[in-house]
Design an enzyme around this catalytic site. Structure first.
Site, short mmCIF file in Angstrom:
data_model
loop_
_atom_site.label_atom_id
_atom_site.label_comp_id
_atom_site.label_asym_id
_atom_site.label_seq_id
_atom_site.Cartn_x
_atom_site.Cartn_y
_atom_site.Cartn_z
N ILE A 1 58.87 52.92 -9.47
CA ILE A 1 58.24 53.16 -10.79
C ILE A 1 57.71 54.59 -10.86
CG2 ILE A 1 57.58 50.74 -11.21
CD1 ILE A 1 54.63 51.71 -10.80
N GLN A 2 57.44 55.17 -9.70
CA GLN A 2 56.93 56.56 -9.69
C GLN A 2 57.99 57.56 -10.13
OE1 GLN A 2 54.33 56.98 -5.78
NE2 GLN A 2 55.79 55.33 -5.63
N ARG A 3 59.25 57.15 -10.13
CA ARG A 3 60.32 58.09 -10.50
C ARG A 3 60.70 58.00 -11.97
NH1 ARG A 3 64.14 58.19 -5.63
NH2 ARG A 3 65.76 57.52 -7.03
N ARG A 27 73.71 60.98 -4.35
CA ARG A 27 73.78 61.77 -3.12
C ARG A 27 75.23 61.64 -2.68
NH1 ARG A 27 68.54 59.03 -2.45
NH2 ARG A 27 66.95 60.59 -2.83
N CYS A 28 75.96 62.76 -2.67
CA CYS A 28 77.42 62.69 -2.49
C CYS A 28 77.83 62.96 -1.03
CB CYS A 28 78.07 63.70 -3.43
SG CYS A 28 79.86 63.84 -3.23
N GLY A 71 67.11 62.29 -5.65
CA GLY A 71 66.18 61.42 -6.38
C GLY A 71 65.88 62.00 -7.76
N THR A 80 61.95 67.28 -8.24
CA THR A 80 61.62 66.18 -7.33
C THR A 80 60.17 65.77 -7.55
OG1 THR A 80 61.18 65.56 -5.02
CG2 THR A 80 61.20 67.91 -5.48
N ARG A 94 38.19 43.28 -2.44
CA ARG A 94 39.27 43.43 -1.45
C ARG A 94 39.54 44.88 -1.07
NH1 ARG A 94 43.55 39.16 -4.05
NH2 ARG A 94 43.15 37.49 -2.59
N ASP A 126 57.55 68.93 -2.67
CA ASP A 126 57.56 69.42 -1.28
C ASP A 126 58.43 70.67 -1.08
OD1 ASP A 126 59.94 68.13 -1.79
OD2 ASP A 126 59.99 67.02 0.10
N ARG A 142 58.33 61.10 0.55
CA ARG A 142 59.05 61.36 1.80
C ARG A 142 58.08 61.75 2.90
NH1 ARG A 142 64.54 61.25 1.51
NH2 ARG A 142 65.10 61.55 -0.65
N ASP A 173 65.10 69.24 -1.92
CA ASP A 173 65.58 70.14 -0.86
C ASP A 173 67.02 69.87 -0.45
OD1 ASP A 173 64.90 67.81 0.46
OD2 ASP A 173 64.16 68.82 2.24
N ARG A 179 42.58 48.64 -8.95
CA ARG A 179 41.13 48.74 -8.71
C ARG A 179 40.39 47.57 -9.36
NH1 ARG A 179 37.80 51.36 -5.21
NH2 ARG A 179 38.43 53.46 -5.76
N ARG A 238 68.15 70.34 -21.01
CA ARG A 238 68.08 70.80 -22.41
C ARG A 238 67.77 72.30 -22.46
NH1 ARG A 238 63.38 71.19 -25.52
NH2 ARG A 238 63.62 71.00 -27.78
N ASP A 251 58.37 64.73 -5.31
CA ASP A 251 57.64 64.90 -4.04
C ASP A 251 56.81 66.18 -3.96
OD1 ASP A 251 58.97 62.59 -3.34
OD2 ASP A 251 60.52 63.61 -2.18
O1 F6P Z 1 62.72 62.40 -3.06
C1 F6P Z 1 62.34 61.52 -4.06
C2 F6P Z 1 62.14 60.15 -3.48
O2 F6P Z 1 61.71 59.29 -4.53
C3 F6P Z 1 61.18 60.06 -2.30
O3 F6P Z 1 59.83 60.12 -2.68
C4 F6P Z 1 61.60 58.76 -1.66
O4 F6P Z 1 61.30 58.73 -0.29
C5 F6P Z 1 63.09 58.75 -1.89
O5 F6P Z 1 63.35 59.63 -2.98
C6 F6P Z 1 63.66 57.40 -2.18
O6 F6P Z 1 65.03 57.52 -2.25
P1 F6P Z 1 65.98 56.33 -2.77
O7 F6P Z 1 65.85 56.27 -4.26
O8 F6P Z 1 67.34 56.73 -2.34
O9 F6P Z 1 65.48 55.09 -2.14
#
Ligand code: F6P
Length: 338
Positions: free
Chosen positions: A270-272, A77-78, A16, A131, A168, A135, A177, A108, A160, A26, A133
């Site tokens: 969007i978090q990525r 992911r290979c 990810g 990552t 609501r 983690d 993950r 990881d 909010r 860089r 995450d």
């Molecule tokens: O490890 C980063 C992550 O964004 C996790 O938070 C999420 O579970 C996973 O990758 C999503 O993977 P993919 O982009 O393959 O759906």
């Protein structure tokens, strides 16, 4: 420890993607070039090593990327690399290209791949924690985590407003993950009433009681931040007849029981994305330079990280051997302030 000075290094980003990966590319490139090393970047993670898909990296190739999300080297992911034959092929290619050190920026799975590669290849491997995450054990923070927090917090600020307007309940599912670092950080940052993390058990009945108590005190809205790991693992329905694996279903179950309008928002990828936060740029730049300097000292099979404000090298296997623990004090802060 390697016994001769490296001459050529390779870089890849895998798994990810995380904002700040470009800043790390860089930093590795510019530090290595300054030390007189040549640099190549493999495309699409290990796939680029297996299929010899790479590019020479020069100072200018990494200009103007410190502020960009994603990764100029792409990510993947290979499946082939997961087989011994695939790793043999990768090792042959690294030897043929004359690569002495491979820098792997990823989570990881990517770092496990780096260590597995060492059974086939006697070059050096150094990991960088990339990552959202957060983690990986042995480092307090990973590259991308701070940006993901900011993105999610800003999104929830918007949720909010509408939650208040309609009085609501909103369940907001965040990534991570099987870890709750994003959920907990975001929960504190947006003042969520509840945060559900996979590291702690929770009971739907008591959650509902707390929601009802809070409504009774006059609170207009309720934001429940749910780590995706909680729904992936499953939540027992109130009658214990089914296991809920979906935030929207969980919101419906809460609505059925409380009679309060409830909705689910899954923040997703969007978090990525997005421009990396300053802290991610700083972390990535620092770890990139540090990783190259460690490689020049002969280090291998380690991840460059940061712990208690100090740079550190963590044996790769230790970064996943134990589950990185959530800070109890952070959980206490969230409960106290909610
Ligand atoms: O490890 C980063 C992550 O964004 C996790 O938070 C999420 O579970 C996973 O990758 C999503 O993977 P993919 O982009 O393959 O759906």
């Amino acid at each position: 420890m390697a016994d001769r000075r490296p001459r050529k290094v390779g870089i890849l980003t895998s798994g990810g993607d995380a904002p700040g990966m470009n800043a790390a590319i860089r930093a590795i490139t510019r530090t290595a070039l300054k030390e007189g090393l040549s640099v190549i970047g493999f495309y699409r993670g290990y796939e680029g090593v297996v299929n010899k898909h790479y590019t020479e990296l020069e100072r200018k190739s990494v200009a103007n990327i410190v502020q960009r999300g994603g990764t100029i080297l792409r990510s993947a992911r290979c499946a082939e690399f997961m087989t011994p034959a695939g790793r043999d092929k990768a090792a042959d290619n690294l030897r043929e290209l004359g690569v002495d050190v491979l820098f792997v920026i990823g989570g990881d799975g990517s770092l496990k791949g780096a260590l597995a590669l060492r059974e086939h290849w006697d070059g050096q491997v150094i990991g960088l924690p990339g990552t959202i995450d957060n983690d990986l054990d042995g480092t307090d923070y990973t590259i991308g985590y701070f940006t993901a927090l900011d993105t999610a917090v800003h999104a929830i600020d918007k949720v909010r407003d509408t939650a208040d307007a309609f009085e609501r309940i909103f369940l907001v599912e965040v990534m991570g993950r099987m870890a709750g670092f994003i959920a907990l950080g975001v929960g504190i940052g947006c003042g969520a009433e509840e945060v559900l993390v996979p590291e702690r058990d929770f009971e739907l009945r008591s959650l509902i009681n707390r929601i009802q108590d809070s409504r009774a005190t006059g609170k207009l809205s309720c934001i429940i931040v749910v780590a995706e790991g909680v729904v992936h693992r499953g939540v027992k329905s109130l009658d214990e007849r089914i296991t809920i694996h979906d935030s929207s279903m969980l919101a419906k179950e809460i609505q059925r029981e409380t009679g309060l309008d409830s909705r689910a928002v899954i923040l997703g990828h969007i978090q990525r994305g997005g421009n990396p936060a300053a802290l991610d740029r700083m972390l990535a730049s620092m770890l990139g330079t540090y990783a190259v300097e460690a490689a020049l000292k002969g280090e291998t099979d380690v991840m460059a990280g940061i712990h208690a404000q100090k740079r550190c090298l963590v044996p790769l296997a230790e970064t996943w051997a134990e589950r990185k623990s959530l800070d109890d004090f952070m959980l206490h802060v969230q409960h106290t302030l909610a």
